[in-house]
Design an enzyme around this catalytic site. Sequence first.
Site, short mmCIF file in Angstrom:
data_model
loop_
_atom_site.label_atom_id
_atom_site.label_comp_id
_atom_site.label_asym_id
_atom_site.label_seq_id
_atom_site.Cartn_x
_atom_site.Cartn_y
_atom_site.Cartn_z
N LYS A 1 0.85 -1.21 0.00
CA LYS A 1 0.00 0.00 0.00
C LYS A 1 0.87 1.24 0.00
O LYS A 1 2.01 1.22 0.49
CB LYS A 1 -0.95 0.02 1.21
CG LYS A 1 -0.29 0.04 2.60
CD LYS A 1 0.08 1.41 3.13
CE LYS A 1 0.81 1.36 4.46
NZ LYS A 1 1.47 2.60 4.86
N PRO B 1 9.19 -3.74 0.33
CA PRO B 1 10.34 -3.39 1.17
C PRO B 1 10.07 -3.58 2.66
O PRO B 1 8.97 -3.28 3.14
CB PRO B 1 10.60 -1.92 0.85
CG PRO B 1 9.55 -1.47 -0.08
CD PRO B 1 8.78 -2.65 -0.56
N ALA C 1 10.14 -2.76 6.50
CA ALA C 1 10.11 -1.50 7.27
C ALA C 1 10.20 -0.30 6.34
O ALA C 1 10.91 0.67 6.60
CB ALA C 1 11.23 -1.47 8.32
N GLY C 2 9.45 -0.35 5.24
CA GLY C 2 9.55 0.69 4.21
C GLY C 2 8.38 1.65 4.16
O GLY C 2 8.34 2.53 3.31
N GLY C 3 7.38 1.47 5.04
CA GLY C 3 6.20 2.35 5.00
C GLY C 3 5.21 1.93 3.94
O GLY C 3 4.34 2.71 3.54
N GLY D 1 4.46 -3.87 4.48
CA GLY D 1 4.98 -5.21 4.16
C GLY D 1 4.63 -6.27 5.20
O GLY D 1 4.14 -7.35 4.85
N GLY D 2 4.85 -5.97 6.48
CA GLY D 2 4.54 -6.95 7.52
C GLY D 2 3.04 -7.22 7.58
O GLY D 2 2.60 -8.37 7.70
N SER D 3 2.25 -6.16 7.45
CA SER D 3 0.78 -6.29 7.46
C SER D 3 0.30 -7.10 6.26
O SER D 3 -0.64 -7.89 6.36
CB SER D 3 0.14 -4.91 7.42
OG SER D 3 0.61 -4.12 8.48
N ALA D 4 0.96 -6.90 5.12
CA ALA D 4 0.59 -7.64 3.91
C ALA D 4 0.78 -9.14 4.14
O ALA D 4 -0.08 -9.95 3.77
CB ALA D 4 1.46 -7.17 2.74
N ASP E 1 -3.08 -1.75 9.27
CA ASP E 1 -3.13 -1.79 7.80
C ASP E 1 -3.63 -3.13 7.26
O ASP E 1 -3.83 -3.27 6.05
CB ASP E 1 -1.72 -1.58 7.22
CG ASP E 1 -1.15 -0.21 7.54
OD1 ASP E 1 -1.93 0.71 7.82
OD2 ASP E 1 0.10 -0.08 7.51
O1 C5P Z 1 -1.10 -1.23 13.82
P1 C5P Z 1 0.35 -1.46 13.63
O2 C5P Z 1 0.85 -2.68 14.37
O3 C5P Z 1 0.78 -1.47 12.20
O4 C5P Z 1 1.09 -0.22 14.28
C1 C5P Z 1 2.47 -0.19 14.52
C2 C5P Z 1 2.77 0.98 15.45
O5 C5P Z 1 2.55 2.22 14.77
C3 C5P Z 1 1.91 1.06 16.68
O6 C5P Z 1 2.45 0.29 17.73
C4 C5P Z 1 1.93 2.54 17.01
O7 C5P Z 1 3.12 2.89 17.65
C5 C5P Z 1 1.97 3.17 15.63
N1 C5P Z 1 0.63 3.53 15.12
C6 C5P Z 1 -0.02 4.64 15.65
N2 C5P Z 1 -1.26 4.98 15.18
C7 C5P Z 1 -1.84 4.29 14.17
C8 C5P Z 1 -1.18 3.17 13.60
C9 C5P Z 1 0.06 2.83 14.10
O8 C5P Z 1 0.49 5.29 16.56
N3 C5P Z 1 -3.03 4.65 13.72
#
Ligand code: C5P
Length: 299
Positions: free
Chosen positions: A14, A99, A101-103, A106-109, A141
């Site tokens: 994404k 990538p 840890a690329g924003g 990836g991990g969520s995918a 995500d």
């Molecule tokens: O939900 P996810 O595990 O991807 O989030 C990773 C980290 O990103 C969370 O632990 C939090 O620190 C931060 N986060 C946030 N607000 C969001 C999504 C993520 O602060 N809406």
Amino acid sequence: MSVPAPVTARVPAKINLHLGVGPRRPDGFHDLQTVFQAVSVYDEVTASPAPGLSVVMKGPGAEEVACDSTNLAVRAAQLLADLTGVDPTARLGIDKQIPVAGGMGGGSADAAATLLACDSFWGTQLTRSTMLELAAKLGSDVPFLLQGGTALGTGRGEVLTPVLVRGSFHWVLALAERGLPTPEVYETLDELRGADAAATPPDAVLAALAAGAPEQLGAALHNDMEPAALKLRPALRATLDAGLQLGALGGIVSGSGPTCAFLARSRSAAIQLAAALTAESVCKTTRVAEGPVVGARVL
Ligand code: C5P
């Protein structure tokens, strides 16, 4: 008893065309107003027979991801097994192109693809709504990566509303040498602007998508997190500037970074821009991608 055949699910990355970050909530997450788009860079997860639950990764950056019980794919499989009562036995083979840890989610995918692959592999036949509930438990995500397309994400990103989009868009992704940990970028943002700042609303991006107007979309791209990503990785400024000077219609840090996403007018313009960015040595490598694409699917 017959051994089940391996099942492969493919899942896109994404980008956030708009990322409005609101106040930090009591649970530590931030309220978001984000516009997600799924783009054609994919991970694949294959569930195959094995005595226990394990994960094996290959692809660029795979060696940086822990393959123990903290791995989001393992947690997804375990969560599905806990809910349905199946014995969680599978080898999860992950082919990573998104990538690390690329924003770009990836991990969520991988968590989204694992839910789908294991649901089919174990025959648990989850309903779509239950699968989306499990997805939201795994990460903000994950529901979007199951859904795909283009969507407005509110709450912490897990509440999805479809968005009207005309046409498709051509992206150049500039990948960085090293990733950025998402929690650190959110913490830096809170330090920079206080933890109760309001989210920038997504109206300009929504209007550009409805009009199917790439120039308008390029000008509207926005990310409230960008100052924090730039503080942690000042070199991204040169990447963004180079993309714009080389003719991108717009450019932003994707999500919490450090990947930068540039919008191009056409596929051929995207290919040219990618080559020019590589020649400028302002990123590790580039990818050309199209969006929107569908979400996670069993192949
Ligand atoms: O939900 P996810 O595990 O991807 O989030 C990773 C980290 O990103 C969370 O632990 C939090 O620190 C931060 N986060 C946030 N607000 C969001 C999504 C993520 O602060 N809406």
